[in-house]
Write an enzyme that holds these catalytic residues in place. Structure first.
Site, PDB file in Angstrom:
ATOM      1  N   GLU A 108       0.752  -1.157   0.055  1.00  0.00           N
ATOM      2  CA  GLU A 108       0.174   0.204  -0.116  1.00  0.00           C
ATOM      3  C   GLU A 108       0.842   1.212   0.053  1.00  0.00           C
ATOM      4  O   GLU A 108       1.798   1.310   0.913  1.00  0.00           O
ATOM      5  CB  GLU A 108      -0.972   0.080   1.297  1.00  0.00           C
ATOM      6  CG  GLU A 108      -1.988   1.093   1.302  1.00  0.00           C
ATOM      7  CD  GLU A 108      -2.493   1.473   0.077  1.00  0.00           C
ATOM      8  OE1 GLU A 108      -2.422   2.592  -0.514  1.00  0.00           O
ATOM      9  OE2 GLU A 108      -3.443   0.614  -0.326  1.00  0.00           O
ATOM     10  N   GLY A 143      -7.162   0.835   3.607  1.00  0.00           N
ATOM     11  CA  GLY A 143      -8.778   1.152   3.449  1.00  0.00           C
ATOM     12  C   GLY A 143      -8.907   1.701   1.985  1.00  0.00           C
ATOM     13  O   GLY A 143     -10.147   1.467   1.437  1.00  0.00           O
ATOM     14  N   GLU A 188     -24.662  12.645  -4.819  1.00  0.00           N
ATOM     15  CA  GLU A 188     -24.496  12.408  -3.469  1.00  0.00           C
ATOM     16  C   GLU A 188     -23.843  13.777  -2.667  1.00  0.00           C
ATOM     17  O   GLU A 188     -24.303  14.342  -1.817  1.00  0.00           O
ATOM     18  CB  GLU A 188     -23.735  11.136  -3.172  1.00  0.00           C
ATOM     19  CG  GLU A 188     -24.653   9.861  -3.387  1.00  0.00           C
ATOM     20  CD  GLU A 188     -23.549   8.613  -3.103  1.00  0.00           C
ATOM     21  OE1 GLU A 188     -22.569   8.807  -2.338  1.00  0.00           O
ATOM     22  OE2 GLU A 188     -24.251   7.747  -3.445  1.00  0.00           O
ATOM     23  N   HIS A 248     -45.036  -6.452  10.765  1.00  0.00           N
ATOM     24  CA  HIS A 248     -45.863  -5.004  10.546  1.00  0.00           C
ATOM     25  C   HIS A 248     -46.054  -4.328  11.691  1.00  0.00           C
ATOM     26  O   HIS A 248     -46.239  -4.811  12.990  1.00  0.00           O
ATOM     27  CB  HIS A 248     -47.374  -5.629  10.372  1.00  0.00           C
ATOM     28  CG  HIS A 248     -48.401  -4.321  10.009  1.00  0.00           C
ATOM     29  ND1 HIS A 248     -48.373  -3.626   9.153  1.00  0.00           N
ATOM     30  CD2 HIS A 248     -49.268  -3.853  11.067  1.00  0.00           C
ATOM     31  CE1 HIS A 248     -49.359  -2.682   9.389  1.00  0.00           C
ATOM     32  NE2 HIS A 248     -50.006  -2.834  10.450  1.00  0.00           N
TER      33      HIS A 248
END
Length: 458
Positions: free
Chosen positions: A32, A38, A187, A443
């Site tokens: 990374e 992440g 968004e 419900h």
């Protein structure tokens, strides 16, 4: 070999694959280049944007709808730095969670840029230029994607920005132009519109939310327009030039020049695979015409020891797609029967209302000459939706005319992303609309709308 598996990239596809590989007994390392694990999703994408969507929705609801509930609030104010602090805390907690997964599963993290020396050797180069090489039986490419740029538009990170900067403004812009009416543009346009920004969205196509069911896209557009967003569809951007305190955007619509001005311009026209610097030439790995890595049905490239998943290969650029592919590819390496149903990958736009879908749209069913029937039910007619004041939207289901097999599900609702999972499960097991209709739902719940939509098919 130093490892059984080296994964280049620690986004949702990479780190989930690494954990699965470790659990299956593989000695695993992840390369990374960023300071945090992440990938885009966790650090500057899915997670921070959803944190801001939540915060901005709370503010909007408190400002506009609390009165209907008998709740009176005076002097509501926005504290953007505090809002950003909460967003950062959410991201940081999840980063720590990924780090814990690496530690508990004994996954090695190799810091730096990864590139191939050959099909089994990866060179890792750190920020100081120091290089080390590591070998592995298999290597997985999970390097994700980066924002697409537009000709004639140069992002400066201040006035003309990408989503990376639009999730981190230190104050509410007076106005913003969003280029692109896909998920990211809609968004982030929603976030700042709720907080008081005048938002114009410019889209090259004649519709928003390309790829979604057309009826869902039209419904969403009407809702967003009511919330104050303004759309310029079928409009081609020519340039965006930053001045002292505003950006001037020039576009062409109906053959005429359109001039728009705003404090900020957000470029959100999509993403492209990030394969730069991998030195794929040294491996025999092939690319498609669109510049994505070519793989077989088991995510193996033209070179037996190299696999690729997520945004660098064909298919929608979605975190959950990468996760599923990462797990399945690792299972294949281990001799197991890993599989991903590419036809049933959920697609969600996290606006208000959300739009969530999986399976065939009506347009796709017609194009493929599939005889189908539809069932539709409105949240306006649902008791729980009325009780919680979330009556916008509907559920629309598509089923085969002959067999009743569920072919597609399209939900426009405040929590459509959560409701969709039930439909995806039914489709994954080749279930029918009748299966949904005969399943007893609690419900009152909003999930009853799915049941009622299924009933309308019969």
């Amino acid at each position: 070999m130093d490892y059984d598996l080296i994964i280049i990239g620690s986004g949702p596809g990479g780190y989930v694959a690494a954990v699965k590989a470790a659990q299956l007994g593989m000695k695993t390392a992840v390369v990374e280049k960023a300071p945090h694990l992440g990938g885009t999703c966790l650090n500057v994408g899915c997670i921070p944007s959803k944190a801001l969507l939540s915060s901005s929705e709370h503010f909007h609801y408190a400002s506009n709808d609390f009165g209907k509930h008998g709740i009176k609030i005076k002097g509501i104010e926005i504290n953007v730095p505090e809002m950003m602090k909460r967003k950062d805390a959410v991201v940081d907690s999840l980063r720590k969670g990924v780090e814990y997964l690496f530690k508990s599963n004994k996954i090695d993290r190799l810091n730096g840029y990864g590139s191939f020396q050959d099909a089994n050797t990866v060179i890792i180069k750190d920020e100081d230029g120091k290089e080390i090489s590591k070998t592995a039986k298999n290597v997985m490419i999970a390097t994700g994607s980066v924002p697409v740029s537009l000709p004639g538009i140069e992002t400066d990170g201040k006035q003309v920005v990408t989503s990376d900067q639009a999730i981190a403004f230190d104050s509410v812009p007076a106005s913003m132009i969003v280029i692109g009416a896909g998920a990211i543009g809609l968004e982030l346009g929603s976030v700042w519109s709720r907080l008081g920004t005048k938002v114009d969205i410019v889209e090259f196509l004649p519709r928003i939310a390309a790829g979604c069911d057309q009826e869902s896209a039209k419904t969403l557009q009407k809702s967003l327009e009511k919330q104050g967003l303004k759309f310029h569809l079928d409009t081609k951007v020519q340039s965006a030039k930053a001045g002292k305190d505003k950006v001037v955007l020039i576009a062409i619509k109906d053959g005429k020049e359109l001039k728009l001005e705003a404090e900020k311009v957000l470029v959100a026209v999509g993403r492209k695979p990030f394969t730069e610097g991998l030195n794929l030439e040294a491996t025999g790995v092939k690319l498609t015409e669109r510049g994505r890595i070519e793989v077989d049905s088991y995510w193996k490239t033209a070179t037996d020891s190299i696999y690729a998943i997520g945004d660098v290969i064909d298919g929608p650029m979605l975190a959950h797609k990468a996760e599923a592919e990462g797990v399945a590819a690792v299972e294949r390496m281990a001799g197991q029967a890993g599989n991903v149903n590419a036809a049933l990958i959920p697609n969600v736009i996290y606006t208000y209302p959300e739009v969530a879908s999986a399976g065939l749209t009506e347009e796709e069913a017609k194009e493929q000459q599939i005889s189908y029937k539809t069932g539709k039910y409105l949240f306006m007619a649902n008791g729980r939706a009325r009780a919680v004041d979330q009556t916008d939207g509907y559920v629309k289901l598509l089923a085969c005319q002959k067999t009743d097999k569920l072919l597609g599900a399209h939900i426009v609702a405040s929590n459509a992303s959560e409701l969709l999972a039930e439909c995806v499960t039914i489709m994954e097991f080749s279930g029918t609309a009748e299966d949904l209709a005969r399943t007893v739902h609690a419900h009152p719940t909003m999930s009853e709308v799915i049941k009622e939509a299924a009933h309308t098919i019969h």
